[in-house]
Design a protein around this motif. Structure first.
Motif, PDB file in Angstrom:
ATOM      1  N   ALA A 120     -15.057 -20.214   1.625  1.00 25.76           N
ATOM      2  CA  ALA A 120     -15.256 -19.220   0.577  1.00 25.76           C
ATOM      3  C   ALA A 120     -15.091 -17.915   1.144  1.00 25.76           C
ATOM      4  O   ALA A 120     -15.254 -17.484   2.207  1.00 25.76           O
ATOM      5  CB  ALA A 120     -16.564 -19.445   0.081  1.00 25.76           C
ATOM      6  N   ALA A 121     -14.684 -16.923   0.017  1.00 25.53           N
ATOM      7  CA  ALA A 121     -14.726 -15.405   0.345  1.00 25.53           C
ATOM      8  C   ALA A 121     -16.413 -15.060   0.161  1.00 25.53           C
ATOM      9  O   ALA A 121     -16.945 -15.592  -0.390  1.00 25.53           O
ATOM     10  CB  ALA A 121     -13.952 -14.776  -0.867  1.00 25.53           C
ATOM     11  N   SER A 122     -16.388 -13.561   0.838  1.00 25.20           N
ATOM     12  CA  SER A 122     -17.766 -13.261   0.620  1.00 25.20           C
ATOM     13  C   SER A 122     -17.650 -11.769  -0.090  1.00 25.20           C
ATOM     14  O   SER A 122     -16.869 -10.645   0.184  1.00 25.20           O
ATOM     15  CB  SER A 122     -18.301 -12.817   2.164  1.00 25.20           C
ATOM     16  OG  SER A 122     -19.755 -12.533   1.886  1.00 25.20           O
ATOM     17  N   VAL A 123     -18.177 -11.821  -1.323  1.00 28.42           N
ATOM     18  CA  VAL A 123     -17.691 -10.633  -2.133  1.00 28.42           C
ATOM     19  C   VAL A 123     -19.029  -9.861  -2.480  1.00 28.42           C
ATOM     20  O   VAL A 123     -20.172 -10.360  -2.800  1.00 28.42           O
ATOM     21  CB  VAL A 123     -17.349 -11.415  -3.502  1.00 28.42           C
ATOM     22  CG1 VAL A 123     -17.191 -10.293  -4.706  1.00 28.42           C
ATOM     23  CG2 VAL A 123     -16.093 -12.252  -3.119  1.00 28.42           C
ATOM     24  N   GLY A 124     -18.886  -8.347  -2.656  1.00 24.81           N
ATOM     25  CA  GLY A 124     -19.905  -7.665  -3.030  1.00 24.81           C
ATOM     26  C   GLY A 124     -20.840  -7.211  -2.007  1.00 24.81           C
ATOM     27  O   GLY A 124     -20.930  -7.866  -0.816  1.00 24.81           O
ATOM     28  N   PRO A 125     -21.796  -6.527  -2.156  1.00 22.67           N
ATOM     29  CA  PRO A 125     -22.836  -5.983  -1.224  1.00 22.67           C
ATOM     30  C   PRO A 125     -23.705  -7.202  -0.886  1.00 22.67           C
ATOM     31  O   PRO A 125     -24.202  -7.219   0.255  1.00 22.67           O
ATOM     32  CB  PRO A 125     -23.667  -4.951  -1.866  1.00 22.67           C
ATOM     33  CG  PRO A 125     -23.378  -5.035  -3.349  1.00 22.67           C
ATOM     34  CD  PRO A 125     -22.172  -5.802  -3.429  1.00 22.67           C
ATOM     35  N   GLU A 126     -23.936  -8.223  -1.687  1.00 23.46           N
ATOM     36  CA  GLU A 126     -24.844  -9.390  -1.255  1.00 23.46           C
ATOM     37  C   GLU A 126     -24.070 -10.460  -0.587  1.00 23.46           C
ATOM     38  O   GLU A 126     -24.613 -11.239  -0.045  1.00 23.46           O
ATOM     39  CB  GLU A 126     -25.516  -9.844  -2.493  1.00 23.46           C
ATOM     40  CG  GLU A 126     -25.841  -9.298  -3.863  1.00 23.46           C
ATOM     41  CD  GLU A 126     -24.877  -8.885  -4.637  1.00 23.46           C
ATOM     42  OE1 GLU A 126     -23.996  -9.560  -5.036  1.00 23.46           O
ATOM     43  OE2 GLU A 126     -25.020  -7.472  -5.010  1.00 23.46           O
ATOM     44  N   GLY A 127     -22.838 -10.385  -0.609  1.00 22.32           N
ATOM     45  CA  GLY A 127     -21.796 -11.041   0.104  1.00 22.32           C
ATOM     46  C   GLY A 127     -21.921 -12.653  -0.659  1.00 22.32           C
ATOM     47  O   GLY A 127     -21.859 -13.793  -0.273  1.00 22.32           O
TER      48      GLY A 127
END
Length: 145
Positions: A120-127
């Motif tokens: 999975a990709a880790s997206v945004g400030p919360e990951g």
């Protein structure tokens, strides 16, 4: 010595993540993201990734982040724990095709054996995890390279 090319100093991942919690963590984290350690093609070739199809998904009692999945990888059905429970409802995952790292050593998470890893990709400030997906039809068990 001035005319010799300089090798960049690479910070191991564990050190950079602990540095990210300090006052200068943002700068250290940004530097770690812009200059990842390079690996040889032979190292990458050791990672075996296959297309898997999620057959069942359920929450693990006492674990807020983990789901227990059974995933068909073409040659067998594997049990895999994935830290995606805060972002995906188990019933929405059944039937979905995902990328699975199949040659990891088994590991127990919250007393449940996990035999692989979902990519999975880790997206945004919360990951937030976003599962890797396919835009075309791909056969279960197909190898990624």
């Amino acid at each position: 010595m001035e005319s010799e090319p300089q090798k960049p100093v690479l910070t191991p991942p564990a050190a950079s993540s602990s540095a990210a919690t300090g006052a200068s963590g943002a700068g250290a984290a940004a530097a770690a993201q812009t200059a990842p350690e390079k690996i040889a093609i032979e190292d990458f070739a050791k990672v075996e990734m296959r297309v898997g199809q999620i057959k069942t998904a359920e929450r693990i009692v006492g674990a807020d982040k983990l789901l227990k999945l059974t995933v068909d990888i073409g040659t067998e059905v594997r049990q895999i724990c994935a830290g995606i429970a805060q972002y995906y409802e188990p019933e929405s995952l059944v039937g979905r095709k995902v990328v699975v790292v199949v040659n990891l050593a088994p590991r127990k998470l919250r007393g449940v054996e996990s035999n692989g890893m979902i990519v999975a990709a880790s997206v945004g400030p919360e990951g937030k995890p976003v599962l890797a997906a396919f835009t075309e039809e791909v056969e279960v068990g197909a190898r990624l390279k």
